[in-house]
Design an enzyme around this catalytic site. Structure first.
Site, PDB file in Angstrom:
ATOM      1  N   ASP A 163      40.041  32.797  51.045  1.00 30.74           N
ATOM      2  CA  ASP A 163      39.393  33.938  50.410  1.00 30.74           C
ATOM      3  C   ASP A 163      39.811  35.216  51.135  1.00 30.74           C
ATOM      4  O   ASP A 163      39.620  35.339  52.345  1.00 30.74           O
ATOM      5  CB  ASP A 163      37.875  33.750  50.432  1.00 30.74           C
ATOM      6  CG  ASP A 163      37.451  32.638  49.480  1.00 30.74           C
ATOM      7  OD1 ASP A 163      37.859  32.690  48.310  1.00 30.74           O
ATOM      8  OD2 ASP A 163      36.742  31.711  49.912  1.00 30.74           O
ATOM      9  N   ASP A 222      39.548  29.195  42.156  1.00 31.65           N
ATOM     10  CA  ASP A 222      38.157  29.490  42.524  1.00 31.65           C
ATOM     11  C   ASP A 222      37.559  30.678  41.780  1.00 31.65           C
ATOM     12  O   ASP A 222      36.510  31.173  42.165  1.00 31.65           O
ATOM     13  CB  ASP A 222      38.110  29.742  44.052  1.00 31.65           C
ATOM     14  CG  ASP A 222      36.693  29.766  44.583  1.00 31.65           C
ATOM     15  OD1 ASP A 222      35.822  29.102  43.989  1.00 31.65           O
ATOM     16  OD2 ASP A 222      36.442  30.458  45.589  1.00 31.65           O
TER      17      ASP A 222
HETATM   18 ZN   LIG Z   1      37.501  31.547  46.792  1.00 33.96          ZN
END
Ligand SMILES: [Zn+2]
Length: 1013
Positions: A264, A374
């Site tokens: 991320d 995601d």
């Molecule tokens: Zn993610």
């Protein structure tokens, strides 16, 4: 035979845990350890290496939240270890679980070359194999004491999410700093037993294979001398050879594994930490690629490659080498794995432009899969964007997180709003962090919905989120499952290899039409309003800057700011990452984002001002010009041009009503604001049609409690609707008078908050503008603005990229009911045949639409509610506290084209510049309002060509003529990367110096226009 199965299984667990795993490192000696803690932010590697160390011992605490410590370990390999494999074991105080969510390290040699990253699942550093004995060991660790934000009791509010509030308490204790002998035979035995034990657990108890494995495991355990595991491991392994050699059945599911770390780009850590996370993970992965010849790794997000290139060139050199060898595979072709709900049409396109171009420029690689494992849902506009970027496949697993409905396919064609179909795969392993556990592999095979017609699925394998990547244990387990009876087969394969096989074996996959709505994380359309506004403002300013800089360049020869626009775009694209724009990051990330957006706005305003002044000429000329950046004319000002200001026509008046409140009139709309400051009536004068449903009042602010069961910043759970407070109490209601507008100001207070709204009718505009200023100090509340409309319809339109999509106003099915909070870009539109109404918004993405039938007249009330603010407390305990401004408008009598036009206008206000020019002619003009220009810019190749992107915005077929205000030599249809492209199916023809266009519903076309002469 007596059933002793559970006895053997329990025995396996205990012997593995207590005897075999500890025997992997049978001997060890402690390392000497020294530490230096950087006083503030991370320091350059050379500085960290050179800083003086003070001694520290195992058991000592270290590491304030977000701190950086440089730890040096020194030692000597004992002479007695000659011929053995020796590793350093460095445990910074890891918790075995959740790599990437706690402390981490990157190991360097004394000369500054990186060795590998350290995390809970990767604590070893190879020293020698075999050792000579007597080697001197000196390693440095850049250790990051990132605090744990998401703990075992998740979602508890914490102040640790910002360096400014996190305090200075040490977070970790050094746990193990040793040199140790690594016994590879025992390590291999561990892998054998793990693979077989995990396989066994998934096999049917009444099948022979399970018992074959069980008996082999039992014989292996019998072969081990528990007082001499190292001396007997080889004998134990030989008992397992046969069961490990039994081949998979022909119908076995086939898994293409690819090494991966879904990192991320910011989340429970700030952007600057992701730079280091990526360096740690890629250092690990390039090292693993060297050790494991079959292994392949993929990394997405061009931004992350660019970070290592800039900040860790020594790691980047290893990445470049591995990419050139075809084993480190750039994936996704996007700048970051962005959110896809909220980015504008252009921003979504530029994600691919900048991502693919980086991979092409750096590596000569063009990948064809969009890689978004995601991201929180996928818009109906995305398939056409993927296709126009020159890609053809999509991978995500996120839809498996949906709360209510199970998606019916794992491999299918996804059809967008324009009809583009993209071959899409959802890995049935249901995770982007596969660790090669038997349970995961068996789940993938069982879960796969397309059995009987397809056999392949993909498994992204490695620790992700906070990074880490694939481990040598995962590679070893995958090797044993390559062809193993009872298991799916596992092969390391590149994403493109997987997609080619999957496509070939499945010529007629099922089709899913429309958005891929994630039935979860719906509140990410609302949380962190300032981040969302910063994004929208930047997108609008970039449109203006490109338009006016291109116009100034072609007209006046002014330099086009290629580098500056490239850098600003990449910054905006980075902040569309799927935990930044959605508002699900820690306070630090959103605090920085707000400052970054402010700086970008100043920079872009300056570019726009400079270009417009160049076009307007000398300000001493004294002529005021109105510049119109919107794609439609504005009174007398053409789209993309400038003209002298014209006064609005029609008188505006505010009339005080005897029963309280005011009547606002502008000749187009009559609006009643009642004594409570609510909109009781909006009548379109021309038709006499009432907009507000009888017995209701519009622009009603509503407050709900909002405490979801999990994922506070992400989720709003359906039960929030059970309790509502209508904010009808008014503190002050004031008429505002101005010559060309009729306005009322309404002030309210509630809880600890206040709100001031200004409702304005302007001369000549069939639109009620609503400006809202909220000083928001609530906790775990949801603020909505409700518009109950007298419209009977089963569906409504919401704008998305390059068009709009329809959603039901009812909840017939569980799929419809699950969409109780959804995304719009700039408008929501509903209509009955012949009459419609639009609600437009400058920066609000979340909304809901519900229907009710009235007892009084049997009519239908369709209520649109914009989602203004939330106040979750995790991960940012002070989410959205403070002052906010929102702009919305109600547009009665609007057709879809009016909704499109007003949506652009609300974000692209007129700019007035004083100069000497009489007007500025637009570079390009279109003669059909359904054909909308989404970008005008100079070509990125600096040829001086003009790039114009046009799309059909109404959902119908549209023909039109694009004319230029300069001599046109040619027009070439291009892909998003501005390369000639024959992919468009609509018509593009140059005739008599103009471009004739005929586009399909929602079709987009990118044109490269070259000037004559
Ligand atoms: Zn993610």
């Amino acid at each position: 035979m007596h059933d002793d199965r559970t006895l053997v299984e329990s025995r396996l667990k205990r012997v593995l845990d207590e005897r075999i795993r500890p025997a992997v490192y049978p001997e060890s000696v402690p390392l000497e350890v020294g530490i230096w803690t950087a006083p503030g932010e991370p320091v350059p590697v050379a500085e960290g290496l050179a800083a003086p160390r003070t001694p520290i011992a195992v058991g000592d605490a270290w590491g304030a939240p977000w701190g950086t410590s440089w730890i040096t370990v020194t030692g000597t390999v004992p002479k007695a270890w000659a011929g053995r494999t020796v590793e350093a074991l460095i445990d910074l105080g890891f918790d075995a679980n959740m790599p990437g969510f706690q402390c981490e390290g990157l190991v360097y040699r004394p000369d500054g070359t990186p060795v590998k990253g350290l995390n809970p699942q990767n604590q070893w550093v190879r020293i020698a194999a075999p050792a000579a004995g007597g080697e001197q060991v000196l390693l440095h660790v850049e250790a990051a004491s990132n605090p744990v934000i998401l703990d075992y009791h998740p979602f508890l509010p914490t102040e640790l999410g910002d360096k400014d509030t996190a305090g200075d308490q040490p977070q970790y204790k050094l746990t193990r700093m040793d040199l140790a002998v690594f016994d590879e035979t025992v390590w291999q035995l561990v892998i054998d037993l793990e693979v077989l034990g995990e396989l066994m657990a998934e096999l049917p108890v009444d099948g022979a294979r399970r018992w074959d494995v069980l008996r082999a495991v039992e014989r292996a355990l019998d072969a081990i001398d528990l007082q001499d595991v190292n001396g007997t491991a080889a004998a134990a392994r030989s008992e397992l050879t046969d069961v490990l050699a039994a081949p998979a059945v022909p119908s076995a599911h086939r898994i293409s594994a690819i090494g991966h770390a879904h990192i991320d780009s910011a989340w429970l850590w700030p952007l600057r930490e992701t730079v280091r996370k990526v360096a740690r993970t890629t250092a690990n992965m390039t090292a693993l690629l060297e050790d494991e010849p079959d292994f392949l790794y993929t990394m997405s997000q061009a931004q992350q490659f660019a970070w290592i290139k800039e900040h860790r060139p020594e790691v980047y050199a290893r990445v470049q080498k591995a990419v050139a060898e075809g084993r480190f595979v750039p994936a996704g072709g996007m700048w970051v794995e962005s959110d896809t709900n909220m980015p504008s049409s252009e921003a979504m396109a530029r994600q691919f432009v900048h991502g693919k171009r980086f991979f092409l420029d750096e590596f000569g690689v063009e990948n064809h899969e969009a890689w978004l494992p995601d991201t929180f849902g996928f818009t109906g506009g995305l398939p056409q964007i993927i296709r126009n970027a020159g890609s053809k496949w999509l991978l995500t697993q996120k839809i498996s997180w949906s709360q209510i409905n199970k998606f019916p396919h794992h491999t299918f064609l996804w059809e967008g709003i324009d009809g583009t179909r993209i071959f899409t795969h959802f890995p049935p392993v249901d995770t982007y962090n596969c660790s090669m556990k038997g349970s995961e592999i068996a789940h993938a095979a069982r879960n796969f919905k397309d059995k009987g017609v397809a056999r392949h699925s993909l498994a992204p394998t490695g620790w992700g989120d906070g990074g880490g990547g694939t481990t040598r244990e995962m590679v070893a387990k995958a090797g044993r499952m390559k062809d193993l009876e009872g298991s799916a087969t596992v092969r390391w394969e590149k994403p493109a290899e997987f997609f080619a096989k999957a496509e070939a074996e499945y010529p007629n996959p099922p089709v899913w039409v429309g958005e891929l709505y994630l039935e979860l994380h719906r509140a990410t359309l609302t949380s962190q309003a300032k981040t969302k506004q910063g994004n929208r403002r930047s997108e609008n300013l970039l449109r203006e800057a490109e338009l006016w800089c291109a116009t100034a360049s072609l007209r006046t020869g002014a330099a086009y700011p290629y580098e500056q626009l490239d850098r600003i775009w990449k910054t905006v694209l980075l902040h569309q990452f799927h935990d930044i724009l959605p508002g699900s990051s820690i306070a630090w990330v959103h605090r920085e984002a707000e400052a970054t957006y402010a700086a970008l706005a100043a920079e872009l305003d300056s570019l726009i001002d400079g270009a417009q002044q160049a076009l307007a000429g000398d300000s001493a000329g004294g002529r005021e010009l109105v510049f119109n950046s919107a794609p439609h004319p504005r009174s007398v000002v053409p789209a993309g041009g400038a003209a002298p200001a014209a006064l609005g026509s029609g008188a505006c008046e505010v009339i005080e009503r005897p029963e309280g409140g005011f009547l606002l009139r502008n000749g187009l709309l009559d609006v009643v604001v009642d004594a409570d400051g609510l909109v009781a009536s909006v009548v379109e004068v021309a038709s006499g049609r009432e907009t507000v449903a009888p017995g209701t009042r519009a622009n009603l602010l509503q407050l709900h409690p909002d405490f979801p069961n999990m994922w506070d910043a992400w989720d709003v759970d359906q039960f929030y609707r059970n309790t509502v407070t209508d904010l009808t109490a008014v503190d002050a209601l004031t008429a505002l008078s101005a010559p060309d507008q009729a306005a009322v100001r309404v002030a309210r207070s509630f809880g600890s908050s206040t709100v001031v709204q200004t409702l304005t009718l302007r001369a000549g505009e069939q639109r009620l503008d609503i400006d809202t200023e909220v000083d928001w100090h609530e906790t775990e509340k949801f603020l909505k603005a409700a518009f109950p409309l007298d419209v009977h319809t089963e569906r409504y339109a919401a704008e998305t990229q390059f068009g709009h999509l329809y959603r039901p106003t009812h909840t017939n099915t569980s799929w419809d009911a699950a969409k109780f909070e959804a995304c719009n870009h700039r408008f929501v539109h509903l209509d009955e045949p012949g009459w419609g109404v639009a609600l437009v918004t400058a920066s609000t993405y979340g909304h809901d639409v519900t229907r009710a039938v009235r007892d009084t007249d049997g009519g239908t009330t369709t209520t649109v509610r914009f989602s203004l603010l939330r106040a979750p407390r995790f991960p940012d305990p002070k989410t959205d506290q403070g002052l906010h401004r929102f702009r919305h408008a109600l547009v009665p009598g609007a057709a879809i084209g009016d909704a499109v036009r007003e949506g652009y206008r609300i974000g692209l206000p007129e700019r007035r510049v004083t100069g000497s020019a009489e007007q500025v002619a637009p570079l390009v003009q279109l003669d059909n309002d359904a054909l909308v220009v989404s970008a005008v810019k100079l070509a990125d190749d600096r040829s001086g060509d003009l790039i114009v992107r046009v799309y059909e915005a109404g959902g119908g077929r549209a023909r039109g003529l694009l004319t230029t205000s300069y001599p046109l030599a040619g027009a070439v249809p291009c892909d998003l990367l501005e390369r000639p492209w024959d992919g468009t199916r609509g018509e593009v023809a140059v005739e008599d110096g103009a471009v004739r266009l005929a586009l399909r519903p929602f079709e987009l076309v990118t044109l490269r226009l070259s000037a004559a002469g």
